[in-house]
Design a protein around this motif. Structure first.
Motif, mmCIF file in Angstrom:
data_model
loop_
_atom_site.group_PDB
_atom_site.id
_atom_site.type_symbol
_atom_site.label_atom_id
_atom_site.label_comp_id
_atom_site.label_asym_id
_atom_site.label_seq_id
_atom_site.Cartn_x
_atom_site.Cartn_y
_atom_site.Cartn_z
ATOM 1 N N UNK A 294 0.782 -1.321 0.081
ATOM 2 C CA UNK A 294 0.202 0.030 -0.078
ATOM 3 C C UNK A 294 1.147 1.273 -0.001
ATOM 4 N N UNK A 295 0.689 2.058 -0.954
ATOM 5 C CA UNK A 295 1.403 3.602 -1.005
ATOM 6 C C UNK A 295 0.442 4.203 -0.787
ATOM 7 N N UNK A 296 0.790 5.560 -0.205
ATOM 8 C CA UNK A 296 0.220 6.796 0.059
ATOM 9 C C UNK A 296 -0.047 7.414 -1.463
ATOM 10 N N UNK A 297 -1.275 7.905 -1.577
ATOM 11 C CA UNK A 297 -1.286 8.475 -3.292
ATOM 12 C C UNK A 297 -0.313 9.694 -3.110
ATOM 13 N N UNK A 298 0.075 9.904 -4.409
ATOM 14 C CA UNK A 298 0.850 11.089 -4.568
ATOM 15 C C UNK A 298 0.554 11.732 -6.057
ATOM 16 N N UNK A 299 0.709 12.980 -6.259
ATOM 17 C CA UNK A 299 0.440 13.396 -7.505
ATOM 18 C C UNK A 299 1.543 14.421 -7.909
ATOM 19 N N UNK A 300 1.505 15.241 -9.147
ATOM 20 C CA UNK A 300 2.562 16.015 -9.777
ATOM 21 C C UNK A 300 2.792 17.175 -8.900
#
Ligand code: PLP
Length: 406
Positions: A4-10
């Motif tokens: 499980x990864x924490x969501x990341x964005x640009x």
């Protein structure tokens, strides 16, 4: 088994990364062959090849197999010990080139750093402390360490970091007379890219490389070819020097050598190599089993008549269509390069717009590079499918239509 990864964005880039890059607005998450998918599931055709790195595209089965097999065997052991993949890779590079000896490191800059240090050490050992001058070309690119930006011919990369490495001068590329005028008994090395990559995808003239070879011989200087971008099949020969038939004393390789896994190599002759005696140079990670196992698989696939002939055929396919697009939309004045390192030079009306073209291309589903503000650069997988070339260039055309109408 999934992590499980924490969501990341640009937007996270601007929060947590040093701002020395300006990455595109989307984040690629997966690749296969010459296709890439971003976080939203959008598919793009990749003509950037990770900047001339992914010589066999994304996740090539032979490289995945080599990497996973080695990952289950031995990752890193240091140069206190040697290892089997490094020795096998060195054998293959030596068999395929002018070289007798290999030094492994982790990047193009490090391969050049080793090359420049070797050239200076050889001159010091043979001729004493006054022979240390390095001649390089204007607009050349050799990496981002202090020595390599100092040798590189682009002041924008070397200014503002305090005193540069001394004893380096620059001459215009492909200018035999300028080189002749500068080379002297103090010259220890002449450094050239057989094709200037970052500087605009500009191939050397054969007569220029031959003249550089002759001048080096005349003045007891070493000829160094930086093949970090031009090497490992990209020119349609394993190394571009083999295309020209001009043999250097030292050659640096990286980028495509690892096909996406970091590795660099400096290749040279036995007589020169002995000047880097025990303790004179080194790197912790250099030649580690994982990197060398992958690079061995790269050379096994790339150094075959089918793949190398394919590079030349695919270049023709790119060139024909790009020249056609250039005429149709008045956008390119010339399409140049060697093999699958292709530069489409922007016409006067489009000068300075390379970045705008690559942004528009990405919106239309094709990733391309620039080489300076005036050249659109293509450095795709050496085994890119013809259908992907056609579809990618069709997407580029749609981007050009949009830009023309704007
Ligand atoms: C990319 C490049 C380098 C630097 O390689 P890095 O792996 O980024 O250090 C050096 N020389 C040439 C010709 C290159 O194209």
């Amino acid at each position: 088994m999934s992590v499980q990864h924490d969501p990341v964005q640009r937007a996270d880039f601007d929060q947590v990364m040093v701002p020395n890059y300006a990455p595109a607005g989307f984040i690629p998450v997966r690749g296969a062959g010459s296709r890439v998918w971003d976080q939203s599931g959008r598919e793009l055709i990749d003509f950037t090849g990770g900047i001339a790195v992914n010589a066999l595209g994304h996740c090539h089965p032979a490289l995945v197999a080599a990497l996973t097999e080695q990952a289950n065997t031995l990752w890193h052991i240091s140069n206190v010990f040697t290892n089997e993949p490094a020795l096998r890779l060195a054998h293959k590079l030596v068999e395929a080139t002018f070289a007798d000896r290999a030094f492994f490191c982790n990047s193009g800059a490090e391969a050049n750093e080793a090359a420049f240090k070797l050239a200076r050490r050889v001159a010091f050992d043979r001729f004493g402390e006054d022979k240390y001058e390095i001649i390089a070309a204007t607009n050349s690119f050799h990496g981002r360490t202090l020595f390599t930006v100092s040798v590189g011919g682009q002041p924008k990369y070397s200014d503002g970091f305090g005193p540069k490495i001394q004893g380096i001068s620059h001459v215009p590329y492909n200018d035999i007379e300028a080189l002749k005028a500068l080379v002297s008994a103090k010259t220890c090395a002449v450094v050239l890219e057989p094709i200037q990559g970052e500087g605009g995808v500009l191939p050397a003239d054969l007569a220029y490389l031959q003249a550089a070879r002759d001048l080096c011989d005349e003045y007891d200087a070493l000829l160094i070819f930086d093949e970090v971008q031009s090497g490992m099949g990209r020119s349609g020969s394993l190394f571009a020097y083999q295309h020209y038939g001009v043999i250097p004393d030292i050659l640096s390789s990286a980028k495509s050598l690892g096909g996406g896994f970091p590795i660099g190599a400096m290749l040279t002759t036995e007589a020169l190599a002995k000047h880097l005696a025990v303790g004179t140079h080194g790197t912790t990670y250099g030649g580690n089993p994982l990197a060398c196992a992958v690079a061995e698989a790269v050379i096994d696939v790339v150094n075959t008549p089918q793949v190398l002939a394919g590079v030349k055929a695919k270049q023709q396919r790119f060139k024909t269509t790009l020249e056609h697009l250039g005429e149709q939309y008045g956008v390119f004045s010339q399409v140049r390069g060697l093999g699958l390192l292709i530069g489409a030079v922007l016409s006067d009306a489009w000068k300075g717009k390379a970045k705008a073209i690559l942004d528009a291309a990405a919106l239309h589903g094709v990733m391309v590079l620039q080489a300076g503000p005036d050249v659109v650069r293509f450095a795709p997988s050496l085994v890119v499918e013809d259908a992907d070339i056609d579809e990618g260039l069709a997407r580029l055309e749609r981007a050009l239509i949009e830009l023309t109408q704007a």
